[in-house]
Design a protein around this motif. Structure first.
Motif, PDB file in Angstrom:
ATOM      1  N   SER A   1       0.808  -1.227   0.000  1.00 16.48           N
ATOM      2  CA  SER A   1       0.000   0.000   0.000  1.00 16.48           C
ATOM      3  C   SER A   1       0.837   1.271   0.000  1.00 16.48           C
ATOM      4  O   SER A   1       0.363   2.308   0.467  1.00 16.48           O
ATOM      5  CB  SER A   1      -0.956   0.042   1.190  1.00 16.48           C
ATOM      6  N   ASN A   2       2.041   1.192  -0.504  1.00 14.14           N
ATOM      7  CA  ASN A   2       2.830   2.425  -0.682  1.00 14.14           C
ATOM      8  C   ASN A   2       2.503   3.019  -2.056  1.00 14.14           C
ATOM      9  O   ASN A   2       1.892   2.370  -2.889  1.00 14.14           O
ATOM     10  CB  ASN A   2       4.324   2.122  -0.575  1.00 14.14           C
ATOM     11  N   GLY A   3       2.942   4.256  -2.262  1.00 15.17           N
ATOM     12  CA  GLY A   3       2.718   4.896  -3.560  1.00 15.17           C
ATOM     13  C   GLY A   3       2.137   6.275  -3.391  1.00 15.17           C
ATOM     14  O   GLY A   3       1.887   6.725  -2.256  1.00 15.17           O
TER      15      GLY A   3
ATOM     16  N   VAL B   1       8.509  -3.148  -5.341  1.00 11.74           N
ATOM     17  CA  VAL B   1       7.274  -2.371  -5.495  1.00 11.74           C
ATOM     18  C   VAL B   1       7.085  -1.433  -4.302  1.00 11.74           C
ATOM     19  O   VAL B   1       6.736  -0.256  -4.451  1.00 11.74           O
ATOM     20  CB  VAL B   1       6.069  -3.333  -5.641  1.00 11.74           C
ATOM     21  N   SER B   2       7.352  -1.952  -3.112  1.00  9.92           N
ATOM     22  CA  SER B   2       7.170  -1.137  -1.916  1.00  9.92           C
ATOM     23  C   SER B   2       8.206  -0.006  -1.861  1.00  9.92           C
ATOM     24  O   SER B   2       7.870   1.150  -1.570  1.00  9.92           O
ATOM     25  CB  SER B   2       7.279  -2.030  -0.681  1.00  9.92           C
TER      26      SER B   2
ATOM     27  N   LEU C   1      15.203   3.780   5.964  1.00  9.98           N
ATOM     28  CA  LEU C   1      13.991   4.565   5.690  1.00  9.98           C
ATOM     29  C   LEU C   1      12.941   3.687   5.015  1.00  9.98           C
ATOM     30  O   LEU C   1      11.742   3.764   5.308  1.00  9.98           O
ATOM     31  CB  LEU C   1      14.344   5.754   4.794  1.00  9.98           C
ATOM     32  N   PHE C   2      13.411   2.841   4.101  1.00  8.39           N
ATOM     33  CA  PHE C   2      12.492   1.931   3.401  1.00  8.39           C
ATOM     34  C   PHE C   2      11.785   1.014   4.401  1.00  8.39           C
ATOM     35  O   PHE C   2      10.553   0.891   4.398  1.00  8.39           O
ATOM     36  CB  PHE C   2      13.274   1.136   2.341  1.00  8.39           C
ATOM     37  N   LEU C   3      12.568   0.419   5.305  1.00 10.16           N
ATOM     38  CA  LEU C   3      11.984  -0.494   6.320  1.00 10.16           C
ATOM     39  C   LEU C   3      10.943   0.217   7.166  1.00 10.16           C
ATOM     40  O   LEU C   3       9.884  -0.321   7.495  1.00 10.16           O
ATOM     41  CB  LEU C   3      13.097  -1.002   7.230  1.00 10.16           C
TER      42      LEU C   3
ATOM     43  N   LYS D   1       4.974  -0.767   3.463  1.00 10.48           N
ATOM     44  CA  LYS D   1       3.679  -1.342   3.863  1.00 10.48           C
ATOM     45  C   LYS D   1       3.407  -2.552   2.987  1.00 10.48           C
ATOM     46  O   LYS D   1       2.793  -2.436   1.914  1.00 10.48           O
ATOM     47  CB  LYS D   1       2.569  -0.309   3.697  1.00 10.48           C
ATOM     48  N   ILE D   2       3.924  -3.711   3.434  1.00 13.68           N
ATOM     49  CA  ILE D   2       3.729  -4.970   2.706  1.00 13.68           C
ATOM     50  C   ILE D   2       2.952  -5.900   3.626  1.00 13.68           C
ATOM     51  O   ILE D   2       3.371  -6.147   4.754  1.00 13.68           O
ATOM     52  CB  ILE D   2       5.089  -5.644   2.356  1.00 13.68           C
TER      53      ILE D   2
END
Ligand code: ATP
Ligand code: TZP
Ligand code: MG
Ligand code: MG
Length: 265
Positions: free
Chosen positions: A177-179, A216-217, A253-255, A259-260
Motif C-alpha cells: 500500500s505504498n505509492g 514495489v514497496s 527509511l524503506f523499512l 507497507k507490505i
C-alpha cells in the motif's frame, strides 16, 4: 542484507528493450536507484546483451515486428543463461496486435515476473477487462484472485499495480500500500517500476516473490518521500523529486515506511 542494499552494492546490469516514450526516464531511474541500465533493442545484438545482464526487462509499449523479434531473441537468450526476465505487457488487450504479440512472447519465453496494470494482466491470461489505451480502464473485479490465477497459469511472479499493488507467485500473495497518486500523472511510472523489479530480481537468488514485493514497496516509498519533500507537488517537479528519492531512500527509511501485507487464504 536487504535487496535494496544488494542492488546498490552490486550495480546489476539491466538489459531493457523498452518503448520510445520512457527509454530515457527508465535509464535515469535505474541509475538513480544504483543499477546499471543498458537499452539495446536491435535484434542483431539482443541475445548477446541479454546473456551478460543481471536481468532482462521486455516492454511492448511501442512495439513493431522488429521489436518483437528482439524481445524473443533476448528472452530466449536470457532463459538459456538463467537470467531473470520481466515482461511489461503495455496496452495488452487494447489492440489485437498487442494481444497477439504478448501471446507469441509468453509461449516462447519463460518469465520470472509479469508486471502490468490490472487490465493488462487480465488480458494476458485471456480474461476480459476494460482497457483504455495504455491505461487501466474502469473495470472492477477481484485483483488478488486475478494475480493468483495469472501467477499459476504463467508459473511466474505476477505484479498488478494500481492504488494498491498485488504481488503473487500463485501460492503466496502480498499487497503493497505504498505509492502516491502523482505517479499516475507521470508517463513511464509503470515501465520504470518493471525495470526496478528487474534490478531487484537480479540480486534475489531464488527469492523472486520477496524481491519483487520489496521493489514495489521501495518504489512507492520513494514516491511518498518525493511528494512530501515538495512544497507544491506537481507532475514536473514530482518527476525530478522522485528520481532523487530513488537515490536517497536508504534501506532503513524503506523499512520504516514499507507497507507490505501478506494475504492468507
Ligand atoms: P496505468 O497505465 O494503468 O497507469 P502503469 O503501467 O502506469 O499503469 P501503475 O498501475 O500506474 O502502472 O503503477 C505504477 C506505480 O504507480 C506503482 O508503483 C503503483 O503503486 C503506483 N500507483 C498507481 N496508481 C496509484 C494511486 N492511485 N495511488 C498511489 N499509487 C499509485
Ligand atoms: N504510449 C505507448 S507506451 C507509453 C505510452 C504513453 C508509456 C506507458 O508507460 P506507463 O509506464 O504504462 O505509464
Ligand atoms: Mg500509471
Ligand atoms: Mg504501463
Amino acid at each position: 542484507m536487504s535487496y535494496l542494499q544488494q542492488v546498490r552494492d552490486n550495480n546489476p546490469l539491466i538489459h531493457n528493450i523498452t518503448n520510445m516514450v520512457v527509454t530515457n526516464f527508465t535509464a535515469n531511474g535505474l541509475l538513480a536507484l544504483g543499477a546499471s541500465p543498458f537499452m539495446a533493442h536491435a535484434p542483431e545484438e539482443a541475445a548477446d546483451v541479454a546473456k551478460m545482464a543481471g536481468a532482462v526487462v521486455l516492454n511492448i509499449g511501442t512495439l513493431d515486428e522488429r521489436v518483437v523479434e528482439s524481445i524473443l531473441l533476448a528472452g530466449l537468450s536470457a532463459n538459456a543463461h538463467n537470467v531473470p526476465v520481466v515482461l511489461d505487457p503495455v496496452g495488452a488487450g487494447a489492440t489485437d496486435y498487442r494481444t497477439q504479440a504478448v501471446q507469441r512472447i509468453i509461449h516462447k519465453v519463460k518469465l520470472a515476473a509479469l508486471r502490468g496494470n490490472v487490465a493488462e494482466v487480465a488480458n494476458v491470461i485471456g480474461e476480459s477487462w476494460a482497457i483504455k489505451g495504455v491505461d487501466a480502464g474502469e473495470g472492477s473485479g477481484d485483483v488478488i484472485a486475478l494475480a493468483r490465477t495469472a501467477a499459476k497459469k504463467l508459473e511466474c511472479v505476477v505484479v498488478i499495480t494500481g492504488k494498491e499493488d498485488v504481488i503473487s507467485d500463485g501460492s503466496r500473495t502480498y499487497v503493497v500500500s505504498n505509492g502516491h497518486p502523482l505517479l499516475t500523472r507521470l508517463t513511464g511510472a509503470g515501465c520504470l517500476l518493471s525495470s526496478v523489479v528487474g534490478a531487484f530480481l537480479a540480486v534475489s537468488g531464488d527469492s523472486l516473490l520477496e524481491a519483487a514485493a520489496d521493489a514495489v514497496s521501495f518504489y512507492g516509498v520513494a514516491a511518498e518521500a518525493a511528494a512530501e519533500q515538495s512544497s507544491r507537488p506537481l507532475p514536473g517537479s514530482f518527476q525530478i523529486g522522485f528520481l532523487n528519492q530513488l537515490a536517497l531512500v536508504t534501506p532503513e527509511l524503506f523499512l520504516e515506511h514499507s507497507k507490505i501485507k501478506e494475504i492468507k487464504g
